[in-house]
Motif scaffolding. Structure first.
Motif, mmCIF file in Angstrom:
data_model
loop_
_atom_site.group_PDB
_atom_site.id
_atom_site.type_symbol
_atom_site.label_atom_id
_atom_site.label_comp_id
_atom_site.label_asym_id
_atom_site.label_seq_id
_atom_site.Cartn_x
_atom_site.Cartn_y
_atom_site.Cartn_z
ATOM 1 N N THR A 49 0.816 -1.257 -0.264
ATOM 2 C CA THR A 49 0.034 -0.131 0.085
ATOM 3 C C THR A 49 0.907 1.187 0.088
ATOM 4 N N GLY A 90 -3.276 -0.890 -9.189
ATOM 5 C CA GLY A 90 -3.853 -1.619 -7.865
ATOM 6 C C GLY A 90 -3.966 -3.237 -8.146
ATOM 7 N N ARG A 94 -6.820 -5.047 -0.680
ATOM 8 C CA ARG A 94 -6.896 -3.956 0.340
ATOM 9 C C ARG A 94 -6.409 -4.334 1.724
ATOM 10 N N GLU A 95 -5.672 -3.515 2.229
ATOM 11 C CA GLU A 95 -4.823 -3.601 3.369
ATOM 12 C C GLU A 95 -5.041 -2.275 4.394
ATOM 13 N N ALA A 98 -6.558 0.875 2.428
ATOM 14 C CA ALA A 98 -5.998 1.093 0.950
ATOM 15 C C ALA A 98 -5.597 0.102 0.016
ATOM 16 N N GLU A 99 -5.637 0.112 -1.216
ATOM 17 C CA GLU A 99 -5.185 -0.971 -1.863
ATOM 18 C C GLU A 99 -3.819 -0.887 -2.294
ATOM 19 N N ARG A 100 -3.379 -2.229 -2.379
ATOM 20 C CA ARG A 100 -1.998 -2.515 -2.696
ATOM 21 C C ARG A 100 -1.623 -2.132 -4.091
#
Length: 123
Positions: A49, A90, A94-95, A98-100
């Motif tokens: 992220t 992307g 999500r983590e 937020a999207e990795r």
């Protein structure tokens, strides 16, 4: 071709004023260097992220003699690499809200695209 790096080029139009001020303090050379470092971090660590990249950048900056950047600057460079250069995308994972992101091309091509973008040209 010489390109003038202005706050508008380093910050988004709809960014808050603090981001525009930060952009003024981050030279075009350092902006480009931060983006190259992000490519290397994504290559080394895999999808991250923007917050994870910011954390790793800050924890390694002094040891590696990386540019000192304002808070959230790494996030902005990730966004620039995604929206304007197209070398980050992307992952759908999500983590922490937020999207990795991951590289969309091999690191060598990514570095070339960053350099071309910062020089105002195409690859």
């Amino acid at each position: 071709m010489t390109v003038q790096f202005t706050p508008d080029r380093l910050a988004h139009r709809d960014d808050p004023e603090v981001s525009k001020i930060t952009a003024i303090s981050l030279s075009g050379t350092n902006t480009e260097r931060v983006m190259h470092i992000v490519v290397d971090l994504l290559d080394e660590l895999g999808p991250q992220t923007p917050a994870e990249l910011e954390h790793v950048y800050r924890s390694r900056a002094a040891v590696n003699d990386w540019p000192v950047v304002a808070f959230y600057s790494v996030h902005k460079r990730v966004s620039q690499m995604k929206k304007h250069i197209g070398i980050v995308a992307g992952t759908g994972v999500r983590e922490g809200g937020a999207e990795r992101v991951q590289l969309t091309t091999d690191p060598l091509k990514a570095h070339g695209k960053i350099t071309a973008h910062m020089q105002g040209g195409d690859e």
